[in-house]
Design an enzyme around this catalytic site. Structure first.
Site, short mmCIF file in Angstrom:
data_model
loop_
_atom_site.label_atom_id
_atom_site.label_comp_id
_atom_site.label_asym_id
_atom_site.label_seq_id
_atom_site.Cartn_x
_atom_site.Cartn_y
_atom_site.Cartn_z
N GLU A 257 -0.63 8.59 7.70
CA GLU A 257 -1.45 9.52 7.02
C GLU A 257 -2.15 10.63 7.95
O GLU A 257 -2.50 10.17 8.99
CB GLU A 257 -2.20 8.76 6.13
CG GLU A 257 -1.71 8.16 5.06
CD GLU A 257 -2.98 7.49 4.10
OE1 GLU A 257 -2.38 6.94 3.24
OE2 GLU A 257 -4.00 7.63 4.40
N LYS B 130 0.99 -1.23 -0.12
CA LYS B 130 -0.06 -0.15 0.04
C LYS B 130 0.83 1.44 -0.05
O LYS B 130 0.45 2.25 -0.52
CB LYS B 130 -0.84 0.19 1.16
CG LYS B 130 -2.06 -1.09 1.18
CD LYS B 130 -2.89 -1.29 -0.06
CE LYS B 130 -3.41 -2.65 -0.28
NZ LYS B 130 -4.21 -2.79 -1.43
N HIS C 24 -15.60 -2.15 7.96
CA HIS C 24 -15.19 -2.35 6.85
C HIS C 24 -16.02 -3.05 5.98
O HIS C 24 -15.06 -3.81 5.06
CB HIS C 24 -13.57 -2.84 7.16
CG HIS C 24 -12.94 -1.79 7.90
ND1 HIS C 24 -12.53 -0.64 7.85
CD2 HIS C 24 -12.39 -2.17 9.48
CE1 HIS C 24 -12.05 -0.14 8.60
NE2 HIS C 24 -11.59 -1.15 9.67
N ARG D 68 -9.09 -5.95 -8.90
CA ARG D 68 -9.98 -7.03 -9.25
C ARG D 68 -11.31 -6.57 -9.84
O ARG D 68 -11.50 -5.33 -9.63
CB ARG D 68 -10.07 -7.68 -8.00
CG ARG D 68 -10.65 -7.01 -7.04
CD ARG D 68 -11.38 -7.63 -5.51
NE ARG D 68 -12.02 -6.84 -4.61
CZ ARG D 68 -11.22 -6.07 -3.92
NH1 ARG D 68 -10.04 -5.91 -3.67
NH2 ARG D 68 -12.26 -5.20 -3.10
C1 MV4 Z 1 -8.84 6.40 6.34
C2 MV4 Z 1 -9.36 7.01 6.93
C3 MV4 Z 1 -9.37 8.15 7.28
N1 MV4 Z 1 -7.99 8.92 6.96
N2 MV4 Z 1 -7.54 7.07 5.88
C4 MV4 Z 1 -10.82 2.27 5.97
C5 MV4 Z 1 -10.79 1.38 4.67
C6 MV4 Z 1 -9.42 1.65 4.04
N3 MV4 Z 1 -9.45 1.11 2.62
C7 MV4 Z 1 -8.92 2.57 4.55
N4 MV4 Z 1 -9.85 3.20 5.59
C8 MV4 Z 1 -9.87 4.44 6.21
N5 MV4 Z 1 -8.53 5.16 5.78
C9 MV4 Z 1 -7.13 8.35 6.30
N6 MV4 Z 1 -6.01 8.88 6.02
C10 MV4 Z 1 -10.59 6.39 7.37
C11 MV4 Z 1 -10.77 5.03 6.95
C12 MV4 Z 1 -11.96 4.42 7.49
C13 MV4 Z 1 -11.75 3.75 8.64
C14 MV4 Z 1 -10.50 3.56 9.36
C15 MV4 Z 1 -10.39 3.11 10.64
C16 MV4 Z 1 -11.71 2.41 11.34
C17 MV4 Z 1 -12.82 2.60 10.52
C18 MV4 Z 1 -12.95 3.10 9.34
C19 MV4 Z 1 -14.09 3.28 8.55
C20 MV4 Z 1 -14.20 3.81 7.48
C21 MV4 Z 1 -13.07 4.44 6.90
#
Ligand code: MV4
Length: 494
Positions: free
Chosen positions: A200, A116, A235, A291
């Site tokens: 991040e 990533k 998620h 995918r």
């Molecule tokens: C994030 C974020 C906020 N800020 N990155 C969750 C899925 C994955 N693809 C990336 N995710 C997130 N990344 C930044 N810079 C918020 C999420 C996020 C999340 C993160 C931790 C716990 C629950 C979450 C629910 C939705 C989105």
């Protein structure tokens, strides 16, 4: 074009791929575990081979077995679906080495996108806006502290080997950083076998918006617009739609071009998704999903494209069948994931026997499923029963049609999340399109709303469970009639 394809997957996506094969005159080969002997996809395929015991590690994740069956059956290509081996560079490489076409990006691209932090670096080079943060993994605490101070708290620590949200830690201030770093590295090691993490800026309650891309082996790439997937729980996406209510045509053109350019930049072959967070009117790249995705049907409904057919054409060495300027977004589509889970008991999976099953239909409705009446959902895999997709000329019509279809949908025998979807479709914020990734946690009345809906349905449910079995046909008709009345009552109450 290839003549025979092995589908290295199960359930609804296996059937989805086989349907494309059938329309293209391509023979399909199913592989199934001992738990899936009676599954619909094993019957739908032109040929089927048992590949081992129920646990995925002993069947659907067995690379050697897949190659073996491909050779034995004479399949020239393998479609991996989503999950299981879909983004596994080792599997793609094994196919490449054996002269079998892997329907997806090259092992090189899968490797790059699976890391990533490397993907982040690469996308930045390709001109894609990324969240402020690190371009390499954390080497020592001092570096992490300096970066976090520079971008400002809150920050989020992510495993580089991960994706999909697993093992991520939000850090509110410097005092929490050391401990959070340690625990995230520990989770990363146990979950992904790699302690690498990166940091991040944390965006609070952004929208999750992704662009569908298609790239061919001739260096062409196009985009099919965006999907909004903000309605998720732990998620797991629950509802997806296209287009997003937050994206203007100008933003779509701009971000779509950026996404397609990035696909060309890395030499992306096949269908893929570029995932973004959308906050305060701006897009920030998160990761590439290399995918076909669960939610691809909403894009198919609004563009009229068949994404799986395009995947197969691309893998066969053919150029993209369509130019960017010929892609039109028409109307609006919403998908509800229908899961075997109990929304009244913290959404625990509820595998078991479907005693009766009646799926909705009519104008603008699509159901992708892998089940049938008297089928038993095995406990070993994802509890998704089906995907219900509704198309309308605009978002309101898609919502109205989705409500109508949810009330037609009858699943007797196992608890499922249809009542929860009914509650969301009536939620005011949802109807207004005011979405964010924390929507479900914030809308605390959803469970109570759902309970009210279930209470209303109780008499019918009892009637149904008695009737079904004996006078099945009459019961099905009676059920639709009764539900239609109930739906009307629910609407006039609003
Ligand atoms: C994030 C974020 C906020 N800020 N990155 C969750 C899925 C994955 N693809 C990336 N995710 C997130 N990344 C930044 N810079 C918020 C999420 C996020 C999340 C993160 C931790 C716990 C629950 C979450 C629910 C939705 C989105």
């Amino acid at each position: 074009m290839v003549n025979k394809i092995l589908i290295a997957n199960r359930g609804e996506i296996a059937i989805r791929v086989m349907r494309a094969c059938r329309e293209m005159g391509i023979a399909s080969v199913a592989v199934y575990s001992e738990a899936d002997r009676e599954a619909l996809f094993t019957k739908y395929a032109d040929e089927a081979y048992c590949i081992g015991p129920p646990p995925a590690t002993a069947s659907y994740l067995n690379i050697q077995k897949m190659i073996e069956v491909a050779k034995e059956s004479g399949a020239e290509a393998i479609h991996p679906g989503y999950g299981f081996l879909a983004e596994n560079p080792k599997f793609a490489r094994a196919c490449e080495e054996e002269g079998i076409k892997f329907i997806g990006p090259s092992s090189r691209v899968l490797e790059l996108m699976g890391d990533k932090v490397a993907a982040r670096r690469e996308m930045k080079k390709a001109g894609v806006p990324v969240v402020p943060g690190m371009d390499e993994c954390v080497a020592e605490f001092g570096q992490a502290r300096d970066i976090a101070n520079e971008i400002g708290y809150p920050v989020i620590i992510k495993p580089s080997g991960g994706g999909g949200g697993i093992g991520m830690t939000i850090v509110a201030n410097e005092g929490e950083l050391a401990k959070a770093l340690e625990s995230t590295q520990a989770i990363a090691t146990t979950t992904f076998g790699l302690c690498d993490v990166y940091i991040e800026k944390y965006l609070s309650n952004p929208r999750h918006i992704e662009f569908q891309i298609l790239g061919d082996s001739k260096g062409n790439a196009i985009h099919l617009g965006e999907r909004e997937c903000s309605i998720q729980r732990r998620h797991q996406k629950l509802i997806e739609e296209s287009p997003s209510a937050a994206v203007t045509p100008a933003m779509r053109t701009n971000m779509g071009e950026i996404a397609a350019n990035a696909a060309r930049f890395v030499g992306y072959e096949g269908a893929g998704t570029m995932e973004f967070l959308f906050s305060d009117g701006r897009f920030y790249f998160l990761e590439v999903n290399a995918r076909v995705q669960v939610e691809h049907p909403v894009t198919e409904m609004v563009t009229g494209m068949d994404i799986v057919k395009e995947q197969i054409r691309i893998a066969s060495g053919l150029p993209l069948g369509i130019k960017q300027e010929d892609i039109r977004m028409n109307g609006s589509a919403i998908e509800c994931r229908i899961n075997a889970e109990d929304p009244l008991n913290d959404f625990v999976p509820t595998p078991g026997k479907i005693k009766s099953y009646h799926s909705p239909g009519g104008t603008g409705i699509r159901v992708d499923s892998g089940v049938y009446t008297s089928y038993t959902i095995p406990p070993f895999y994802d509890p998704m029963i089906s995907k219900l997709i509704a198309w309308g000329r605009d978002r309101n019509e898609a919502i109205t049609r989705m409500r109508r279809a949810l009330y037609e949908y009858i699943i007797v025998g196992i608890k499922n999340n249809i009542p929860f979807h009914k509650a969301v479709m009536e939620n005011l914020r949802f109807v207004k399109g005011e979405l964010g990734t924390h929507f479900i946690d914030q809308e605390i009345t959803l469970i109570e709303d759902m309970k009210r809906i279930m209470e209303r349905e109780k008499p019918l449910e009892e009637k149904l469970s008695h009737l079904f079995g004996e006078k099945r046909k009459i019961a099905a008709i009676a059920a639709v009639a009764a539900i239609t009345q109930m739906h009307r009552r629910a609407q006039t109450k609003q």
